[in-house]
Write a protein that holds these residues in place. Sequence first.
Motif, mmCIF file in Angstrom:
data_model
loop_
_atom_site.group_PDB
_atom_site.id
_atom_site.type_symbol
_atom_site.label_atom_id
_atom_site.label_comp_id
_atom_site.label_asym_id
_atom_site.label_seq_id
_atom_site.Cartn_x
_atom_site.Cartn_y
_atom_site.Cartn_z
ATOM 1 N N GLU A 216 0.934 -1.266 -0.032
ATOM 2 C CA GLU A 216 0.042 -0.048 -0.056
ATOM 3 C C GLU A 216 0.774 1.412 0.200
ATOM 4 N N PRO A 217 0.387 2.328 -0.530
ATOM 5 C CA PRO A 217 1.200 3.667 -0.755
ATOM 6 C C PRO A 217 1.587 4.071 0.658
ATOM 7 N N SER A 218 0.411 4.014 1.584
ATOM 8 C CA SER A 218 0.728 4.492 2.919
ATOM 9 C C SER A 218 1.864 3.832 3.719
ATOM 10 N N TYR A 219 1.928 2.323 3.588
ATOM 11 C CA TYR A 219 3.080 1.798 4.033
ATOM 12 C C TYR A 219 4.503 2.030 3.526
ATOM 13 N N VAL A 220 4.403 2.376 2.156
ATOM 14 C CA VAL A 220 5.571 2.831 1.605
ATOM 15 C C VAL A 220 6.130 4.021 2.045
ATOM 16 N N GLY A 221 4.977 5.043 2.093
ATOM 17 C CA GLY A 221 5.545 6.452 2.519
ATOM 18 C C GLY A 221 6.014 6.498 3.882
ATOM 19 N N HIS A 222 5.207 5.532 4.814
ATOM 20 C CA HIS A 222 5.871 5.499 6.353
ATOM 21 C C HIS A 222 7.274 5.034 6.221
ATOM 22 N N SER A 223 7.570 3.894 5.345
ATOM 23 C CA SER A 223 8.996 3.264 5.493
ATOM 24 C C SER A 223 9.881 4.158 4.961
ATOM 25 N N ILE A 224 9.573 4.831 3.949
ATOM 26 C CA ILE A 224 10.491 5.984 3.378
ATOM 27 C C ILE A 224 10.984 7.117 4.427
ATOM 28 N N LEU A 225 9.948 7.477 5.104
ATOM 29 C CA LEU A 225 10.110 8.696 6.217
ATOM 30 C C LEU A 225 11.064 7.801 7.289
ATOM 31 N N GLN A 226 10.851 6.837 7.604
ATOM 32 C CA GLN A 226 11.927 6.101 8.634
ATOM 33 C C GLN A 226 13.361 5.890 8.280
ATOM 34 N N MET A 227 13.261 5.632 6.872
ATOM 35 C CA MET A 227 14.825 5.662 6.266
ATOM 36 C C MET A 227 15.135 7.104 6.199
ATOM 37 N N ASP A 228 14.501 8.156 6.016
ATOM 38 C CA ASP A 228 15.016 9.459 6.253
ATOM 39 C C ASP A 228 15.468 9.861 7.493
ATOM 40 N N LYS A 229 14.743 9.357 8.513
ATOM 41 C CA LYS A 229 15.089 9.784 9.961
ATOM 42 C C LYS A 229 16.322 8.924 10.375
ATOM 43 N N ASP A 230 16.675 7.854 9.739
ATOM 44 C CA ASP A 230 17.641 6.825 10.355
ATOM 45 C C ASP A 230 18.888 7.457 9.811
ATOM 46 N N ASP A 231 19.894 8.036 10.841
ATOM 47 C CA ASP A 231 20.896 8.965 10.561
ATOM 48 C C ASP A 231 22.098 7.696 10.401
ATOM 49 N N GLN A 232 22.006 6.548 10.797
ATOM 50 C CA GLN A 232 22.807 5.725 10.384
ATOM 51 C C GLN A 232 22.900 5.093 8.839
ATOM 52 N N LEU A 233 22.034 5.434 8.346
ATOM 53 C CA LEU A 233 22.330 5.007 6.794
ATOM 54 C C LEU A 233 23.323 5.847 6.203
ATOM 55 N N THR A 234 24.058 5.247 5.313
ATOM 56 C CA THR A 234 25.205 6.002 4.746
ATOM 57 C C THR A 234 24.832 6.630 3.617
ATOM 58 N N SER A 235 25.251 7.979 3.146
ATOM 59 C CA SER A 235 24.984 8.222 2.099
ATOM 60 C C SER A 235 25.595 7.797 0.691
ATOM 61 N N GLY A 236 24.742 7.434 -0.368
ATOM 62 C CA GLY A 236 24.864 6.860 -1.292
ATOM 63 C C GLY A 236 24.377 5.278 -1.286
ATOM 64 N N SER A 237 23.643 5.149 -0.161
ATOM 65 C CA SER A 237 23.305 3.872 -0.091
ATOM 66 C C SER A 237 22.105 3.388 -0.880
ATOM 67 N N ILE A 238 21.947 2.230 -1.530
ATOM 68 C CA ILE A 238 20.739 1.795 -2.408
ATOM 69 C C ILE A 238 20.196 0.916 -1.620
ATOM 70 N N LEU A 239 18.782 1.446 -1.113
ATOM 71 C CA LEU A 239 17.879 0.658 -0.242
ATOM 72 C C LEU A 239 16.603 0.198 -1.102
ATOM 73 N N ARG A 240 15.882 -0.640 -0.091
ATOM 74 C CA ARG A 240 14.523 -1.265 -0.689
ATOM 75 C C ARG A 240 13.644 -1.301 0.534
ATOM 76 N N VAL A 241 12.356 -0.698 0.301
ATOM 77 C CA VAL A 241 11.299 -0.852 1.198
ATOM 78 C C VAL A 241 10.991 -2.402 1.406
ATOM 79 N N GLN A 242 11.020 -2.938 2.793
ATOM 80 C CA GLN A 242 10.936 -4.271 3.043
ATOM 81 C C GLN A 242 9.511 -4.643 3.596
#
Length: 242
Positions: A216-242
């Motif tokens: 669902e788009p709502s689930y994907v939107g929330h997942s992307i927000l959480q990745m944006d908040k995650d300061d441990q993710l390295t710039s240049g990372s290639i990620l996927r919504v799980q």
Amino acid sequence: MKKVLIITGGSKGIGAGIVNAYLTDGFQIYSIARTFNKDVSVAIKQYTVDLTLTENIEKLFEDIFKEIDPKETGQITLINNAGTLGEIAPLTRLKPLDIQQTVALNLTSVLVSCAVFIKSCQSWACKKSIINISSGAAQKPYFGWSVYCATKSAIDMLSKNIAIEQEEEKHPVRALSIAPGVVDTGMQAQIRSSSKDNFKTIDRFIQLKENNQLLEPSYVGHSILQMDKDDQLTSGSILRVQ
């Protein structure tokens, strides 16, 4: 301090899911899309723009940044979500204009938007992110999707390149590339309506819909927000919504 989101393709589909997630989290939102969404909150400022006309993007971003006070901004994110499959068919059957317009929206507009965004806020000391919406098709070829696959693959490399160019900046912009998965949107309906002659793996996507396996788009939107908040993710990372 204010949190700001600038998003392309925010009026429907995955973009609408992202907008709703960020709005709930208190972001001030500037949505750029070809269509106007009458159902969204009045708190969202919408710009109706055809992003294939890439010569207009710089002025558009200038207008948006005039409304944002860097002294009051604690976080600003650009999400390049607008995209199109274009015509689904083998490369030899595609019209040159369709190829041109698909590349303009999926890639050229993203390059220009990233460039203008970075220049506009490079000196800002707040948290800054670019999230480029990619696809599993960036890593896996699909019969009939040559332009889409190529442009999404380029988006992944763009994110990596921004990361290395920002490494030595005093106030770097983080760049992430995120594949949202198979989401229940109009794009999926377009896929299912294509012919098997032009898209040989159509049956898989029909089955995903029939088996209720689309995200669902709502689930994907929330997942992307959480990745944006995650300061441990390295710039240049290639990620996927799980």
